[in-house]
Design an enzyme around this catalytic site. Structure first.
Site, PDB file in Angstrom:
ATOM      1  CB  VAL A 167      -0.951  -0.009   1.219  1.00 43.23           C
ATOM      2  CG1 VAL A 167      -1.713   1.305   1.319  1.00 43.23           C
ATOM      3  CG2 VAL A 167      -1.914  -1.191   1.132  1.00 43.23           C
ATOM      4  CG  HIS A 168       5.053   2.924   2.158  1.00 43.61           C
ATOM      5  ND1 HIS A 168       4.894   4.178   2.700  1.00 43.61           N
ATOM      6  CD2 HIS A 168       6.386   2.789   1.907  1.00 43.61           C
ATOM      7  CE1 HIS A 168       6.079   4.777   2.760  1.00 43.61           C
ATOM      8  NE2 HIS A 168       7.000   3.961   2.278  1.00 43.61           N
ATOM      9  CB  VAL A 169       5.408   0.525  -2.805  1.00 45.21           C
ATOM     10  CG1 VAL A 169       5.943   0.655  -4.222  1.00 45.21           C
ATOM     11  CG2 VAL A 169       6.537   0.199  -1.839  1.00 45.21           C
TER      12      VAL A 169
END
Ligand code: HEM
Ligand code: SF4
Lengths: 206, 297
Positions: A167-169
């Site tokens: 999700v972060h990337v």
């Protein structure tokens, strides 16, 4: 070098370096760990020089990541303290997902989602590090019942953390103009205005 | 195919079927504790046949030596001084080693393809050339059997002399036992033999005598005749051994669940991008910023 002298500095070289150490170790840990977790991923062990090397290297990379992560936590905790506006932002996360964040509450350096991610990742590491040590049979010999718990905790937490990092990337790719903050540390003024208006106002205050 | 007696029926970290057309005999070793005199001939024979040279240890004031199983001690005589009833001392001597479970926890836990196999005759064997040294077999085993070697970081345990059995010989320990306390043959035959031994012991006053072939691990290919089968703990054996539920979870439901979750998050991101497009800076903000820039210039 600044592309445009008006760009805003978001990360120093030191901050970016620590983040890259964490990021690279995370990818290596995820691949070597998954190789041991499920036979479908066993081929990843070839990247590390075979099964035995995968087993040897994984915990050592783990120590590198743990140390770098501690540095990151020390440097970034103060930007990630949850405030009321962050919870409001999280309550309206649907609008963000929909791509219409300009109508959402103005955000400081990090938005509520980023702050929440920071704390979730910290919890993951607090579970992964001790359980990883308990699993480390080359140097430790814990009671077998502990090792069984550690195996469940370590693998389950790793999967959660891998999903969080996905999700972060993805968020970094999705919000255009973000990745460069990790390459050379700067963002455009327009980017800052749109996504982190409070921070923009702070750093451009005369 | 290799020797029929070494047909592989289960293989660690392998998700597709293993060759399973031929049906071979289920073998078993029966250890009759009531006949064992603790001479350790089997312990010596095991080292000799398998070319194992242990380190010379220390005397701890009893007969048990070495203290525990290790990479060069695949079978160990364990000595227990117990009082099954008050004031009735018994010296129980158990030949410890791998039980060759029908449902082996070591194999379930092993992440290295082919490092642990179960032959169709029931023997569970470690193939050290595929072993990566993680020690997960120790975590999976309900009997605390496998040991990691400090010398080569591989796991070792009793092979039930799979090499001897493959060519029609009995395991070295069986061959050497001077009292006939260890017998080897088809599993059915061994169970029948055990029944006669149990009946005999019961006649002689061991009313709780019985066979230890724990169903929780699908039965074992090493079985014991115990004088006190109702209390296997007296012999250092678990009462109802099963693969730990934690190991079942870790090696069972967790794996497909993990893959599904990761795939879902990955695909959701992809479809989000495809349906919403990138989150770029809006035209208004861009114009506003350009305007400011011009003003300042
Ligand atoms: C932080 C320090 C860490 C340490 C000390 C550590 C240590 C270990 C150890 C000792 C093992 C057992 C295999 C072996 O002996 O090599 C293991 C397995 C594993 N690790 Fe880590 N690890 C750490 C971090 C991580 C991280 C950040 C991830 C996430 C990507 C991860 C994912 C895994 C996975 C998926 C397994 C396989 C578990 C299984 O077989 O079910 N580890 N780790
Ligand atoms: S006793 Fe332990 S090492 Fe032997 S087959 Fe059973 S689980 Fe594997």
């Amino acid at each position: 070098m600044r592309r445009d002298p008006r760009d805003l500095v978001r990360y120093t070289a030191g901050q970016r370096a620590v983040h890259w150490i964490v990021g690279i170790s995370f990818i290596l840990l995820g691949m070597s760990g998954l190789a041991l977790f499920h036979p479908a991923f066993y081929p990843f062990s070839l990247l590390f020089g075979g099964g035995a090397w995968t087993r040897i290297l994984h915990p050592i990379i783990g120590v590198v990541m743990a140390l770098a992560f501690v540095v990151m936590v020390i440097r970034f905790t103060r930007y990630n303290l949850m405030r009321r506006v962050d919870w409001q932002w999280i309550g309206r996360i649907g609008e963000m997902v929909n791509g219409s964040d300009e109508t959402m509450p103005a955000q400081g350096k990090y938005n509520g989602g980023q702050k929440l991610l920071f704390w979730l990742l910290l919890i993951c590491m607090l579970l992964l590090i001790p359980s990883g040590v308990v699993l480390w049979r080359a140097y430790f010999d814990f009671p077998v019942e502990w090792v069984r718990w550690a195996a469940v905790v370590h693998s389950a937490t790793a999967v959660v953390m891998i999903c969080l990092i996905f999700v972060h990337v993805y968020a970094a790719i999705w919000v255009t103009g973000t990745i460069r903050a990790m390459w050379y540390g700067t963002v455009t003024r327009a980017w800052a205005k749109q996504h982190h208006r409070t921070w923009y106002e702070e750093v451009t205050k005369p | 195919m290799a020797l029929q007696s070494l047909d592989i029926q289960a293989r660690s970290a392998t998700t597709t079927a293993v060759p399973g057309v031929r049906e071979t005999l289920d073998v078993a070793k029966l250890i009759d504790i009531s006949k064992c005199i603790g001479c350790k001939a089997c312990q010596v024979a095991c080292m000799q046949w398998n070319d194992l040279q242990g380190e010379i240890g220390h005397n701890h004031g009893d007969y048990q030596n070495p203290r525990d199983l290790n990479d060069t001690t695949w079978t160990l005589m364990r000595f227990y001084e117990v009082e099954p009833e008050p004031d009735r001392l018994e010296w129980l001597i158990r030949k410890d080693g791998c039980m060759h479970c029908a449902d082996p926890g070591c194999l379930a836990a092993c992440p290295a393809p082919g490092a642990i196999v179960r032959y169709s005759n029931g023997i569970v064997d470690f193939h050290q050339e595929h072993c990566i040294g993680c020690g997960y077999c120790i975590t999976g085993c309900p009997f605390d059997i496998p040991r990691l070697s400090k010398k080569d970081e591989k796991a070792y345990k009793c092979t039930l002399c799979s090499d001897r059995v493959a060519v029609g010989l009995a395991p070295a320990c069986v061959k050497t036992c001077p009292t006939g306390a260890i017998t080897f043959g088809g599993k059915d035959e061994m169970i029948r033999h055990a029944e006669t031994r149990v009946a005999d012991l019961r006649e002689r006053g061991f009313v709780k005598a019985g066979l230890y072939d724990p169903p929780g691990v699908g039965g074992t290919h090493v079985m014991y005749v115990l004088q006190h089968a109702d209390r296997p703990e007296l012999y250092g054996l678990p009462k109802d051994p099963t693969i730990s539920p934690l190991v079942e979870l870790w090696k069972g439901a967790a794996k497909p669940l993990a893959i599904a979750t990761m795939a879902l998050v990955g695909l959701a991101s992809l479809f989000h991008y495809v349906t919403k497009g990138p989150n770029a800076v809006s035209r208004e903000i861009e114009k506003e910023t350009e305007h400011e820039e011009e003003e300042q210039a």
